[in-house]
Design an enzyme around this catalytic site. Sequence first.
Site, mmCIF file in Angstrom:
data_model
loop_
_atom_site.group_PDB
_atom_site.id
_atom_site.type_symbol
_atom_site.label_atom_id
_atom_site.label_comp_id
_atom_site.label_asym_id
_atom_site.label_seq_id
_atom_site.Cartn_x
_atom_site.Cartn_y
_atom_site.Cartn_z
ATOM 1 C CG ASP A 1 -1.555 -1.200 1.619
ATOM 2 O OD1 ASP A 1 -1.516 -2.147 0.834
ATOM 3 O OD2 ASP A 1 -2.141 -1.249 2.719
ATOM 4 C CD GLU B 1 -6.979 -5.143 4.213
ATOM 5 O OE1 GLU B 1 -6.375 -5.868 5.003
ATOM 6 O OE2 GLU B 1 -6.743 -5.150 2.986
HETATM 7 C C1 FRU Z 1 -3.837 -3.667 2.784
HETATM 8 C C2 FRU Z 1 -3.186 -4.113 4.082
HETATM 9 C C3 FRU Z 1 -3.536 -3.164 5.203
HETATM 10 C C4 FRU Z 1 -2.394 -3.365 6.159
HETATM 11 C C5 FRU Z 1 -1.233 -3.584 5.219
HETATM 12 C C6 FRU Z 1 -0.181 -4.523 5.731
HETATM 13 O O1 FRU Z 1 -3.217 -4.133 1.635
HETATM 14 O O2 FRU Z 1 -3.600 -5.438 4.393
HETATM 15 O O3 FRU Z 1 -4.793 -3.374 5.782
HETATM 16 O O4 FRU Z 1 -2.186 -2.268 6.999
HETATM 17 O O5 FRU Z 1 -1.772 -4.089 4.017
HETATM 18 O O6 FRU Z 1 0.936 -4.526 4.904
#
Ligand code: FRU
Length: 491
Positions: A50, A232
Amino acid sequence: MRNTTLTFGLVLTILIGCAPKTQEQVVEQSGDSQYRPAYHFTPASGWMNDPNGLVYFEGEYHLFYQHYPDSNIWGPMHWGHAVSTDLVHWEHLPIALYPDSLGYIFSGSAVVDWQNTAGFGTEESPAMVAMYTYHDPIGERNNTIDFQTQGIAYSLDKGRTWTKYEGNPVIPNPGIRDFRDPKVSWNSETEEWNLILAVKDHVNLYSSPNLKEWTHQSEFGVDLGAHGGVWECPDLFQLTDQNGVTKWVMLVSINPGGPQGGSATQYFVGDFDGSVFTPLGSAIRWIDYGADNYAGVTFSDVPEEDGRRLFIGWMSNWQYANIVPTYEWRSAMTIPRELKIQNTENGYLLRSVPVGEMESAFTIEGANGELINVSGSVFKLGMTIESSTGAMVLSNDVGDSLIVSYDENYLTINREQAGKVAFSDVFAASHQAPLNGIEVKSLDVYVDNSSVEVFVNNGDLVMTDLFFFEQPVSKVKTSGSTLVTYLPNED
Ligand code: FRU
């Protein structure tokens, strides 16, 4: 990699496209070089997911990102860091946040504390404040449910170094397994900070006077929107429609449960009074109908005179992100996009438009007929549509093909024959996006070695897909449209 990525990509494509193949090049092609984008952001090496902490400050756009520097698969999360002055060329900076005794550093956001509400800087020299999720791997291993908490850190030197707040965590876990991805913003109407947090199957909204003490205000979404997976990476911001009416837009990523399977990002348009979000309508809407745009959020603190709401997404999908055929690095970001809202007879729709800066990254190569030869997979096509059905086929001499097509009902990207597809059971697929009455008048197609982004009518609908040809693209064939091709500038 300031100014060097485009040149590198171009030189490489020309080399691969034209020169006789040596053993070394063949090895390279089966690895990274052929697939590393020229005008999209990628980590120098290692794993990325992300985008985090997107914020503009003193002439620089900051892009932090979920990063595991020691491997090309997901692992203990850090915040990688890069800056750009134009959203096109990015300079890599040292890792901004490392895991510590409270856990890995999961996704989050960053703001400039102009009024020094947290007291980390001064009003003359404000601090950048990042808020992120601590994910405690020990708690997770021990089967507890409260291993995700929220922490903050600040920087007094334009994001180059960061100090974690000694009072962390600032939001403890209330006993919920999925409790993460804080997105902070200053609410100029209530003169307070707002925070939106993903909580399993909904979002929580909080407010704070100082970024340290947070009050829970409300929850949203348990009975609305898509629920095929966990929620998320939310975001909440204002946009003004074509009639000057301002609304609030909420982004919520969901995994799995997206329109093409796996990861995707939905949105809601509504009103927000600083405490409660009230949606308008109940239709499920996606920001991008392709398979590969996830966890995208928007920049904070873009100057008012600019006024744009700028978005970057992670160009992958958790269904196969860890096994796509790149090795030295894994994953790229989407091209930066400007988000707009439009009030239509189908309700409020979110439009995604490539940022204007992208135009300066390309030179017009020429107006072309239906069949053009290209020497490499780095270009943009501007298609003006002339009939109600049509297609664009990218292909090469070893029989790989990627087909973008449209009719009155659907826009489709077919990557079933697009070279390497067998690394995942679900990768070889044809992805369809319902046009819901949108008449296709133009398609802007951005191709960058291993990705295609298709913008209908400059933002009415978007599809983003990855693909991994065995050899670079050598032919583009279109029907139903006239075509202008663009190549990236070399600077
Ligand atoms: C989304 C996610 C978030 C988390 C991160 C962990 O892709 O699962 O919810 O904070 O990636 O790398």
